[in-house]
Design a protein around this motif. Structure first.
Motif, PDB file in Angstrom:
ATOM      1  N   GLU A   1       5.301 -51.373  -4.802  1.00  0.00           N
ATOM      2  CA  GLU A   1       4.879 -50.003  -4.844  1.00  0.00           C
ATOM      3  C   GLU A   1       4.643 -49.330  -6.023  1.00  0.00           C
ATOM      4  O   GLU A   1       3.693 -48.688  -6.220  1.00  0.00           O
ATOM      5  N   ARG A   2       5.674 -49.439  -6.926  1.00  0.00           N
ATOM      6  CA  ARG A   2       5.348 -48.859  -8.285  1.00  0.00           C
ATOM      7  C   ARG A   2       4.340 -49.566  -9.009  1.00  0.00           C
ATOM      8  O   ARG A   2       3.401 -48.718  -9.786  1.00  0.00           O
TER       9      ARG A   2
ATOM     10  N   PHE B   1       1.088 -47.892  -7.750  1.00  0.00           N
ATOM     11  CA  PHE B   1       0.681 -46.668  -7.988  1.00  0.00           C
ATOM     12  C   PHE B   1       0.545 -46.313  -9.264  1.00  0.00           C
ATOM     13  O   PHE B   1      -0.236 -45.269  -9.779  1.00  0.00           O
TER      14      PHE B   1
ATOM     15  N   GLU C   1      -3.350 -47.278  -9.676  1.00  0.00           N
ATOM     16  CA  GLU C   1      -4.020 -46.051  -9.007  1.00  0.00           C
ATOM     17  C   GLU C   1      -4.187 -44.940 -10.117  1.00  0.00           C
ATOM     18  O   GLU C   1      -5.138 -44.253 -10.195  1.00  0.00           O
ATOM     19  N   ARG C   2      -2.875 -44.785 -10.711  1.00  0.00           N
ATOM     20  CA  ARG C   2      -2.920 -43.458 -11.794  1.00  0.00           C
ATOM     21  C   ARG C   2      -3.880 -43.814 -12.887  1.00  0.00           C
ATOM     22  O   ARG C   2      -4.483 -43.153 -13.376  1.00  0.00           O
TER      23      ARG C   2
END
Length: 475
Positions: free
Chosen positions: A49-50, A53, A56-57
């Protein structure tokens, strides 16, 4: 890789959550191994998940950078467009000023040309009137002399006509007597022949009349059908064209009426067979000539039709020219409104300047008049005091002459100053009156009546009369 992490994330989300019901010291070895496995799976899921994200960032950051650059480029383009629009507006304003100056110069030249043409036209009209009056007097004199000659000729002609009438009446009476005698003799001879011939010609006349009537009726019916057909065709055609061809239609109607009257005339003249045969032959010949004329008119019909198409094309061209002229008229009306507004503005400025000049000149005139009146009063007082001093002093003759000479010198110097002041006042009044005259001339040149000023110009005719002809005499 991000895809593997995503799959692990989905698997971890589907599995059961970590159970923390018991402390690690209370668990058995198998439970601790299971707990460690669950914790490792949870750790892997959180790492996936990290990473997701973070990706995505990074994507959002790159998108934000791209949109920021595009925004700065668009702002730069917008600033350039604004600068170009400002420069274009400045150039447009400069061009408008240049065209306004050109229009002012053209209007001034047009006004000058109009004034010159008006003066030339007035002079030429006066000369033409003088020449016309002189010619009219000469023609009137010639007319009087011709009337006298005509009266004399009429009197002589009347005398000659009277003599001719007398001679003609005598000859006519003699000829009438001779002809009456010859007619009686001829009637006596031909009455016998007529009795013989009448019996012979009755039978022939009846048969010929019958044949002529049949031919005449058939020919008349054919002529009527042809004429009706031609008349209907021409009527339908000439109803569609312009009003200029109505004369031709009326002419054709008159010809048809003439033909009908002629046919009726033929029917009424059946009594005399021999005369009727001659008249029928003549009428047939005239009808053939008329048919030939109608054929010619049918040929002219095609020419008129072609002329109508040409006229319609010419009408379209003239309508287009009229629209162009109407557009030019609207443009000229807009220019005229602009020029009229400028003229009103100039007129207001001019009236304002006239008011200011009038106030200044009136104030100067009042000051000069007051100074002059004060000097005259002082002069009178000084003369009275001088006379009293002379009477009281009882000086000898030499001293009196010396004092009088000095006083005369002083008075002469004062008189010269007074004359100079009067001359200045006269010049100022003359300039004021000249300015009023030029102002009135300009107003009449621009077509503005003097009653629309709203004030009455101050003109002093007494002050306007200067010495040595420097100031014009008021009219």
């Amino acid at each position: 890789a991000p895809k593997k992490n995503v799959k692990k994330k989905g698997a971890a989300s589907k599995g059961p959550a970590v159970e923390d019901a018991l402390a690690p010291g209370d668990m058995s070895k198998e439970e601790l191994e299971k707990h460690v496995m669950r914790l490792r799976e949870e750790l892997d899921r959180e790492r996936g998940e990290r990473n997701y994200f973070q990706l995505e960032r990074d994507k959002m950051h790159t998108f934000w950078e791209i949109t920021r650059r595009q925004l700065e480029e668009k702002k730069a383009e917008l600033r350039n467009k604004d600068r170009e629009m400002e420069e274009a507006e400045e150039r447009h304003q400069v061009e408008i000023k240049v065209y306004k100056q050109k229009v002012k110069h053209l209007l001034y030249e047009h006004q000058e040309n109009l004034t010159e043409l008006k003066t030339g036209g007035i002079l030429s009209m006066k000369l033409a009137q003088k020449d016309h009056w002189a010619q009219e007097m000469e023609l009137w004199k010639e007319k009087c002399s011709l009337k006298v000659e005509l009266k004399e000729q009429e009197l002589a002609h009347e005398a000659v006509l009277k003599n001719k009438h007398l001679k003609q009446e005598q000859e006519i009476t003699q000829l009438c007597n001779d002809f009456e005698r010859q007619v009686r003799e001829i009637e006596a001879r031909y009455t016998e022949k007529m009795h013989v011939l009448r019996n012979e010609l009755d039978l022939r006349r009846k048969t010929e009349i019958h044949e002529v009537e049949e031919r005449k009726n058939s020919h008349i019916s054919q002529l009527m059908r042809n004429h009706e057909k031609a008349f209907n065709d021409m009527k339908n055609y000439y109803n569609d064209i312009t009003l200029k061809n109505l004369d031709l239609i009326s002419l054709l109607k008159e010809q048809m009426e003439g033909l009908r009257i002629r046919v009726d005339h033929l029917e009424r003249e059946k009594a005399d067979a021999l005369l009727q045969n001659k008249q029928l032959n003549e009428s047939l010949q005239q009808a053939q000539e008329h048919i030939f004329e109608l054929e010619k008119k049918l040929v002219r019909y095609d020419k008129d039709k072609e002329a109508l198409t040409n006229a319609k094309a010419h009408l379209k061209i003239t309508q287009k020219e009229w629209k162009d002229l109407q557009w030019e008229h609207e443009v000229l009306e807009q220019r005229f409104r602009k020029v009229q507004a400028e003229r009103d503005e100039l007129y207001q400025k001019f009236t304002k300047a006239i008011h200011e000049v009038q106030q200044k000149t009136g104030f100067k005139n009042l000051l000069l008049e007051r100074k002059l009146a004060g000097l005259l009063e002082i002069l009178e007082k000084k003369e009275v005091e001088l006379s009293e001093v002379f009477a009281a002093s009882k000086l000898d003759q030499g001293a009196l002459t010396l004092v009088s000479h000095k006083l005369e010198d002083v008075l002469n110097s004062k008189n010269t100053t007074i004359k100079d002041l009067q001359l200045q006042l006269a010049r100022v009044c003359k300039a004021h009156n000249d300015m009023l005259q030029t102002f009135e001339a300009k107003l009449t040149a621009f077509g503005i009546p003097l009653d629309n000023l709203g004030f009455k110009p101050l003109e002093n005719p007494m002050l306007g009369q200067g010495p040595a002809g420097l100031v014009a005499v008021p009219t």
